[in-house]
Structures are given as C-alpha cells and as structure tokens.
Design a protein around this motif. Structure first.
Motif, PDB file in Angstrom:
ATOM      1  N   GLY A   1      43.142  33.592  34.517  1.00  0.00           N
ATOM      2  CA  GLY A   1      42.540  32.447  35.029  1.00  0.00           C
ATOM      3  C   GLY A   1      42.382  32.169  36.351  1.00  0.00           C
ATOM      4  N   TYR A   2      43.483  32.473  37.175  1.00  0.00           N
ATOM      5  CA  TYR A   2      43.976  32.873  38.557  1.00  0.00           C
ATOM      6  C   TYR A   2      42.484  33.652  39.695  1.00  0.00           C
ATOM      7  N   HIS A   3      41.788  32.432  40.585  1.00  0.00           N
ATOM      8  CA  HIS A   3      40.731  32.727  41.612  1.00  0.00           C
ATOM      9  C   HIS A   3      40.647  32.409  42.475  1.00  0.00           C
ATOM     10  N   GLY A   4      42.125  31.695  42.699  1.00  0.00           N
ATOM     11  CA  GLY A   4      42.100  31.452  44.211  1.00  0.00           C
ATOM     12  C   GLY A   4      42.514  32.086  45.115  1.00  0.00           C
ATOM     13  N   ALA A   5      42.908  31.946  46.579  1.00  0.00           N
ATOM     14  CA  ALA A   5      43.522  33.047  47.163  1.00  0.00           C
ATOM     15  C   ALA A   5      44.771  33.791  47.036  1.00  0.00           C
ATOM     16  N   LEU A   6      44.876  34.820  48.065  1.00  0.00           N
ATOM     17  CA  LEU A   6      45.955  36.095  47.234  1.00  0.00           C
ATOM     18  C   LEU A   6      47.264  35.724  48.343  1.00  0.00           C
ATOM     19  N   ALA A   7      46.187  35.693  49.340  1.00  0.00           N
ATOM     20  CA  ALA A   7      47.471  35.503  50.839  1.00  0.00           C
ATOM     21  C   ALA A   7      48.137  34.026  50.940  1.00  0.00           C
ATOM     22  N   VAL A   8      47.978  33.129  50.465  1.00  0.00           N
ATOM     23  CA  VAL A   8      48.488  32.115  50.591  1.00  0.00           C
ATOM     24  C   VAL A   8      50.033  32.202  49.639  1.00  0.00           C
ATOM     25  N   PRO A   9      50.993  31.103  50.234  1.00  0.00           N
ATOM     26  CA  PRO A   9      52.771  31.388  50.016  1.00  0.00           C
ATOM     27  C   PRO A   9      52.245  30.290  48.589  1.00  0.00           C
ATOM     28  N   ALA A  10      53.278  31.383  47.071  1.00  0.00           N
ATOM     29  CA  ALA A  10      53.213  30.649  46.145  1.00  0.00           C
ATOM     30  C   ALA A  10      53.528  29.352  46.238  1.00  0.00           C
ATOM     31  N   ASN A  11      54.479  29.258  47.134  1.00  0.00           N
ATOM     32  CA  ASN A  11      54.859  27.197  46.831  1.00  0.00           C
ATOM     33  C   ASN A  11      53.762  26.270  46.802  1.00  0.00           C
ATOM     34  N   GLY A  12      52.875  26.316  47.804  1.00  0.00           N
ATOM     35  CA  GLY A  12      51.862  26.192  48.082  1.00  0.00           C
ATOM     36  C   GLY A  12      50.833  25.492  47.052  1.00  0.00           C
ATOM     37  N   LEU A  13      50.794  26.342  45.905  1.00  0.00           N
ATOM     38  CA  LEU A  13      49.134  26.112  44.878  1.00  0.00           C
ATOM     39  C   LEU A  13      49.923  24.886  44.083  1.00  0.00           C
ATOM     40  N   PRO A  14      48.629  24.480  43.943  1.00  0.00           N
ATOM     41  CA  PRO A  14      48.875  23.486  42.753  1.00  0.00           C
ATOM     42  C   PRO A  14      49.015  23.796  41.301  1.00  0.00           C
ATOM     43  N   HIS A  15      50.041  22.510  40.913  1.00  0.00           N
ATOM     44  CA  HIS A  15      50.770  22.951  39.414  1.00  0.00           C
ATOM     45  C   HIS A  15      49.870  23.439  38.636  1.00  0.00           C
ATOM     46  N   VAL A  16      48.604  23.601  38.156  1.00  0.00           N
ATOM     47  CA  VAL A  16      48.263  24.655  37.096  1.00  0.00           C
ATOM     48  C   VAL A  16      47.556  26.144  37.285  1.00  0.00           C
ATOM     49  N   ASP A  17      47.971  25.878  39.053  1.00  0.00           N
ATOM     50  CA  ASP A  17      47.852  27.753  39.205  1.00  0.00           C
ATOM     51  C   ASP A  17      49.409  28.210  39.047  1.00  0.00           C
ATOM     52  N   ARG A  18      50.147  27.433  39.437  1.00  0.00           N
ATOM     53  CA  ARG A  18      51.162  28.202  39.886  1.00  0.00           C
ATOM     54  C   ARG A  18      51.663  28.311  38.338  1.00  0.00           C
ATOM     55  N   ARG A  19      51.235  27.467  37.326  1.00  0.00           N
ATOM     56  CA  ARG A  19      51.769  27.882  36.017  1.00  0.00           C
ATOM     57  C   ARG A  19      50.776  29.705  35.896  1.00  0.00           C
ATOM     58  N   LEU A  20      49.355  28.905  36.206  1.00  0.00           N
ATOM     59  CA  LEU A  20      48.874  30.732  35.952  1.00  0.00           C
ATOM     60  C   LEU A  20      49.310  31.700  36.583  1.00  0.00           C
TER      61      LEU A  20
END
Length: 362
Positions: free
Chosen positions: A248-267
């Motif tokens: 269910g993740y459809h955001g940017a692929l090259a961004v550092p993981a530590n900058g993701l919103p909480h829900v995207d980190r889960r996914l």
C-alpha cells in the motif's frame, strides 16, 4: 626524478587510503573512497579517517570527480585506467528512484519456494527474568493462510512470546517448530532464514537508507555477498517496488525512510518483512498510532498476506480489528494462556472478560 617521486608518494598515500576500505579488495581504486552516491542529488561521502565530507559527483567519460585530497587520489587512479573507472562509475551510479511497471509481478510465486506451507508450532514455551515468570507454558499452532492473534492486557507477555519465537529471547523451556526445524533458542538470523519475519511496535527501518533500499537489502535475506555490488538489478528493483505497492505504499522511493509519515513507515516495514519470503509473519501492534481509515486498510492488507499462504501471528490491542480479521485467538494473562478459539468463542469466555475487560463483553 622529482615528478616520479611525487607520483610514488601519491600512490603510497592512495594505497594507504585503500587499505582502510573493505570495498577496495574487489573494486580497487575509486571504490575505496567513493563509498556511496545519493540517488537524487548526486552527492557522495568520502570517508577519510572516520570523517565524512559530502562532494558533488559529476560523471564525465565514466570518471567520478570529487573535490579534496581523497577525491584527487581517486580521480588520478581512475584516469590511469579508464576501463576500471567506467566500471566503478556503473557500480556506484544510482537510479532516479522512479516507479516501474510492477502490475504483472507474480507475488505469490515470489513468496513460494515450491513446497507446501508448514504451520508454526509453539509448545509450552516460557521464560523468566530475575525469578519473575514473564511467560509460562505458552502453546498454540499458527496455520498457513490464517491469522492467529495473541491478545491480553498490558504486561500479559504478548511481545515476550513474539521475542521468543523470533529469537530475541531464548526460551527457558518448550519447543518452537516450523516444518521439521526446531527453532527454540536459535539465533535470530537463523530463525529469519528459516522463514520467520518480524515487524515491531516501533518501526525499525534503516532511517538513513532510502525506502527502496530498505526493501532491496531484505531481498538478500542477510546474504549480502559482494559488499560493492552497486545498484540492484532491474529485476530486484521491480520486485522491491511490487512489494511496496502490495503493502500500500505509493510514495517516493528515493527518500530516506526516517522522513516518512508514521503510516508509511508501517507499510514499508511490512514490505521489507515480506521481501525475506517468510512462511510466518509476526506483527507486533501494527495498528498502533494509525487513524481509523488507515487501520481499515491495514486489516485488508493483513488478510491479503494470509491469503498468500503465510501464517500471520498478530499482537494487537485494537479489539475491533482483532475480532474482524482473526481466524484464531490466543488470550494471555500474566504470561499464561487462559483461553483460545475462534473470535466468537473468545469474546464470550468468562475468563477473558474478567481478566481483560473487567466483565463486559468484547
């Protein structure tokens, strides 16, 4: 003579720099210092005596040109052998992080090793800390294609049980078996390679790595092989993107993981766990901190994961979610199993109502 001596000094300095890099053994000159390239910005870290300095990396004719002493040493070595320089440039050049078409990716085939899925059998496991029993005599079977939820009040021992299954704790007693493999007390990496993957209450992504790289590194299941293989193959990238899309993740692929919103980190963490091709997936409170709509999507995702033949073991406090998706529920209280069964049976069990909800129906 002076020029020759200067050249020898440069080569001596260069070899000294190379000697401190694990990468140098295979790639040689440029790999010793040009450790990595940022995907979007074309930046790299030149590691000298423990210091990391960012440099721009224009690639001209296959030669990576950096500023500073370390960069100069690399550039000179590469210029002496353009073929080697071009090879190094190819190894370290990153993609732009763009999504590719992964709609036709066969996820079920990727996850299957061709053999029949096996249940995870937990028999009488227990552990004590300083004389206090955190878990005792815990047993259940997690069947493939089914969601087994472990619930109970705070301090009941739920995460402790997951930690024993995942190899973070060594049980004092009992057995943990997956197929013909005895896993109780095995090291965590052996348990992972045996087919058990894990997510955590607090997501444990590699924060400085990109979203895509977090999944790519899991595809090798700890077998990294050559440490300077450079960019992943097109097939590996396609696989990683397919796993992220499935989660269910459809955001940017090259961004550092530590900058993701909480829900995207889960996914992303779930996608990374699936990249190890598990037979069993341990989910420790994946819905914690999520909005209602996100929980609904997460419930659907967990169901889809189970439908792929994976045995899902879920620890969760959201009872509406647990009752809605579980095939089997195990209830813990004070480290012991007090009830087990289908959701409709568990929610009416007097022992559960007393221990967990104070007497009212779930």
């Amino acid at each position: 003579a002076g020029a020759a001596a200067a050249a020898r000094q440069r080569r001596t300095a260069y070899r000294a720099a190379v000697a401190h890099s694990d990468a140098a053994a295979h790639v040689g000159a440029a790999a010793a210092v040009a450790v990595g390239v940022e995907a979007q910005h074309g930046e790299a870290c030149a590691h000298r005596g423990g210091d990391a300095v960012a440099h721009q990396l224009p690639a001209v004719g296959g030669v990576l040109r950096l500023d500073g002493l370390a960069a100069d040493l690399v550039a000179r070595a590469v210029q002496e052998d353009e073929r080697d320089g071009a090879r190094v440039a190819r190894r370290f050049r990153r993609g732009d992080g763009a999504w590719t078409d992964s709609d036709k990716f066969d996820l079920a085939a990727f996850l299957s090793d061709g053999s029949a899925p096996q249940p995870l059998q937990v028999e009488g496991i227990g552990i004590s800390f300083g004389g206090i029993k955190a878990a005792s005599g815990v047993g259940f079977t997690a069947e493939p294609s089914r969601i087994t939820s472990v619930i109970g009040p705070n301090g009941a021992g739920k995460t402790t049980v997951l930690n024993m299954i995942g190899g973070f704790y060594r049980p004092d007693a009992g057995r943990i078996r997956l197929g013909g493999a005895e896993l109780a007390g095995a090291q965590a990496w052996r348990i992972s390679r045996a087919g058990i993957a894990r997510t955590y209450q607090t997501t444990q992504l590699f924060g400085e790595m990109s979203v895509l790289d977090n999944v790519l590194v899991a595809l090798r299941r700890g077998r990294l092989g050559n440490p300077v293989m450079g960019t992943a193959s097109a097939e590996e990238q396609r696989t990683a993107q397919a796993l992220l899309s499935f989660a269910g993740y459809h955001g940017a692929l090259a961004v550092p993981a530590n900058g993701l919103p909480h829900v995207d980190r889960r996914l992303v963490e779930i996608a990374r766990a699936l990249a190890t091709r598990p037979q069993v997936l341990l989910l420790d409170e994946p819905a914690a901190g999520l909005m209602r709509a996100d929980k609904a999507e997460l419930s659907k995702l967990i169901r889809r994961i189970a439908d792929l033949g994976i045995a899902v073991i879920l620890v969760e406090h959201d009872m509406a979610m647990v009752m809605g998706i579980s095939d089997h529920i195990v209830v813990l209280d004070a480290g012991q199993v007090i009830a087990a069964g289908k959701p409709a049976e568990v929610r009416r069990d007097p022992r559960v109502l007393k221990a967990y909800l104070g007497g009212s129906e779930m």
